[in-house]
Scaffold this motif. Structure first.
Motif, short mmCIF file in Angstrom:
data_model
loop_
_atom_site.label_atom_id
_atom_site.label_comp_id
_atom_site.label_asym_id
_atom_site.label_seq_id
_atom_site.Cartn_x
_atom_site.Cartn_y
_atom_site.Cartn_z
N THR A 205 6.73 -3.22 -11.95
CA THR A 205 7.76 -2.95 -10.94
C THR A 205 7.20 -2.36 -9.65
O THR A 205 7.94 -2.21 -8.68
N GLN A 206 5.91 -2.02 -9.62
CA GLN A 206 5.38 -1.34 -8.44
C GLN A 206 5.42 -2.22 -7.19
O GLN A 206 5.58 -1.71 -6.09
N LEU A 207 5.28 -3.51 -7.37
CA LEU A 207 5.34 -4.42 -6.22
C LEU A 207 6.61 -5.28 -6.26
O LEU A 207 6.62 -6.41 -5.78
N ARG A 208 7.67 -4.72 -6.78
CA ARG A 208 8.97 -5.38 -6.77
C ARG A 208 9.87 -4.68 -5.76
O ARG A 208 9.97 -3.45 -5.76
N ALA A 209 10.49 -5.45 -4.89
CA ALA A 209 11.37 -4.86 -3.88
C ALA A 209 12.55 -4.18 -4.55
O ALA A 209 13.00 -4.57 -5.63
N THR A 210 13.07 -3.15 -3.89
CA THR A 210 14.24 -2.44 -4.37
C THR A 210 15.48 -3.02 -3.71
O THR A 210 15.65 -2.88 -2.49
N GLY A 211 16.30 -3.67 -4.50
CA GLY A 211 17.50 -4.29 -3.92
C GLY A 211 17.13 -5.34 -2.89
O GLY A 211 16.26 -6.18 -3.10
N THR A 212 17.79 -5.24 -1.74
CA THR A 212 17.52 -6.19 -0.65
C THR A 212 16.57 -5.63 0.40
O THR A 212 16.31 -6.28 1.41
N GLN A 213 16.06 -4.43 0.16
CA GLN A 213 15.18 -3.81 1.15
C GLN A 213 13.79 -4.44 1.11
O GLN A 213 13.19 -4.54 0.04
N PRO A 214 13.25 -4.84 2.26
CA PRO A 214 11.89 -5.42 2.28
C PRO A 214 10.86 -4.40 1.80
O PRO A 214 10.99 -3.19 2.01
N LEU A 215 9.83 -4.91 1.14
CA LEU A 215 8.74 -4.08 0.65
C LEU A 215 7.46 -4.42 1.39
O LEU A 215 7.11 -5.60 1.53
N TRP A 216 6.77 -3.39 1.86
CA TRP A 216 5.48 -3.55 2.53
C TRP A 216 4.42 -2.80 1.75
O TRP A 216 4.67 -1.71 1.23
N LEU A 217 3.23 -3.38 1.67
CA LEU A 217 2.09 -2.70 1.08
C LEU A 217 1.12 -2.33 2.20
O LEU A 217 0.68 -3.19 2.96
N VAL A 218 0.83 -1.04 2.31
CA VAL A 218 -0.16 -0.55 3.28
C VAL A 218 -1.48 -0.35 2.54
O VAL A 218 -1.55 0.41 1.57
N SER A 219 -2.51 -1.04 2.99
CA SER A 219 -3.82 -1.01 2.35
C SER A 219 -4.82 -0.28 3.23
O SER A 219 -5.02 -0.63 4.39
N SER A 220 -5.45 0.76 2.66
CA SER A 220 -6.49 1.51 3.37
C SER A 220 -7.78 1.49 2.57
O SER A 220 -7.75 1.57 1.34
N GLN A 221 -8.88 1.37 3.27
CA GLN A 221 -10.21 1.46 2.67
C GLN A 221 -10.92 2.68 3.25
O GLN A 221 -10.99 2.84 4.46
N ILE A 222 -11.43 3.53 2.36
CA ILE A 222 -12.14 4.71 2.83
C ILE A 222 -13.55 4.70 2.26
O ILE A 222 -13.84 4.05 1.26
N THR A 223 -14.43 5.46 2.92
CA THR A 223 -15.80 5.59 2.45
C THR A 223 -16.30 6.97 2.81
O THR A 223 -15.71 7.68 3.63
N SER A 224 -17.39 7.39 2.20
CA SER A 224 -17.93 8.72 2.46
C SER A 224 -18.38 8.83 3.91
O SER A 224 -18.99 7.91 4.46
N ALA A 225 -18.09 9.98 4.51
CA ALA A 225 -18.45 10.22 5.90
C ALA A 225 -19.81 10.90 6.00
O ALA A 225 -20.28 11.52 5.04
N GLY A 226 -20.42 10.78 7.15
CA GLY A 226 -21.67 11.48 7.40
C GLY A 226 -21.44 12.94 7.72
O GLY A 226 -20.30 13.40 7.80
N PRO A 227 -22.51 13.71 7.90
CA PRO A 227 -22.39 15.14 8.20
C PRO A 227 -21.54 15.38 9.45
O PRO A 227 -21.71 14.71 10.47
N GLY A 228 -20.59 16.30 9.33
CA GLY A 228 -19.76 16.66 10.47
C GLY A 228 -18.68 15.66 10.81
O GLY A 228 -18.01 15.81 11.84
#
Length: 262
Positions: free
Chosen positions: A129-152
């Protein structure tokens, strides 16, 4: 385990050691409360209860890395929304910590936030159900990719928590934010063990979850033989080669642009 009796499904929990009967009783009560009072499925109630009792007896001073990454992603979206539409509306929209179906619900749409440390834009989906729309409301998936940062550079999860607290300037917003953070699993003692700091590997992307989106839902699983014997589904999707959707609502596009600079 799940058993079928006279055409009905039952959750069967067996305590086989007599010396554990007394200790097991409050656990069974907690499972029953989650089913009867909170409307959870028996499987989810069992899973949530075990997880809660495990947290109660653990002496851990840190979050699991995947929970830390997931909360990091939700908070940068919250900050993007707060700086674009205001903290009050952003906090009201952040419904994920209350175990709602999706992470954010506002302005007639729902948003599911996924964050990965992978070089590819791969995400785990935790249920049918995680990617099933609720009722008639549109569903959007926001995708972020993160990685380890350098010093500071970059921010650890604790830094993003501080940024969110800085946005919540009045008492009502502060109370709401702290309640959300607690329900999401954050504790200030985790600051000493946070991993990171993190930076965005790529620009966050938003995808409309429509008929051609890669997903499994109860509608698809109904066509599977002996589907009642499939009690839990977790799967991974790869959006690396998929183009983000064009018809992104303006407020969400502006909020993701703000999130990119957290």
């Amino acid at each position: 385990m799940i058993e079928q009796v006279s055409g009905r499904r039952y959750l069967v929990i067996a305590v086989t050691r007599r010396d554990l009967f007394v200790d097991a009783y409050p656990i069974l009560c907690a499972i029953a409360d989650r089913i009867q009072l909170h409307g959870l499925s028996p499987e989810q109630a069992l899973s949530d209860t075990i997880r809660s009792f495990a947290s109660l007896i653990q002496s851990s001073q840190s979050m699991e890395i995947e929970r830390e990454v997931g909360l990091f992603g939700e908070l940068i979206v919250l900050l993007g929304l707060a700086r674009n539409i205001g903290i009050n509306e952003a906090l009201a929209a952040w419904v994920g910590p209350q175990r709602e179906e999706h992470d954010f619900a506002l302005r007639g749409l729902n948003i599911e936030v996924k964050t990965t440390r992978s070089e590819r834009r791969t995400h785990w989906v935790e249920s049918l159900t995680q990617l099933r729309a609720t009722g008639t409301q549109p569903l959007w998936l926001v995708s972020s990719q993160i990685t380890s940062a350098g010093p500071g550079a970059g921010n650890a999860l604790a830094d993003v928590v501080r940024l969110a607290r800085a946005e919540a300037r009045d008492d009502e917003d502060r109370v709401a934010l702290e309640a959300h953070l607690e329900h999401a699993g954050w504790r200030d003692r985790f600051e000493r063990t946070c991993q990171g700091p993190w930076v965005l590997r790529t620009t966050p992307m938003a995808f409309a979850v429509t008929h051609d989106f890669p997903r499994l839902t109860p509608d698809e699983i109904r066509r599977v033989a002996a589907r009642e014997q499939i009690t839990q589904v977790r799967y991974q999707i790869d959006l690396t080669d998929r183009s983000p959707s064009d018809a992104l609502p303006e407020f969400l596009a502006d909020s993701l642009e703000e999130a990119e600079h957290v």
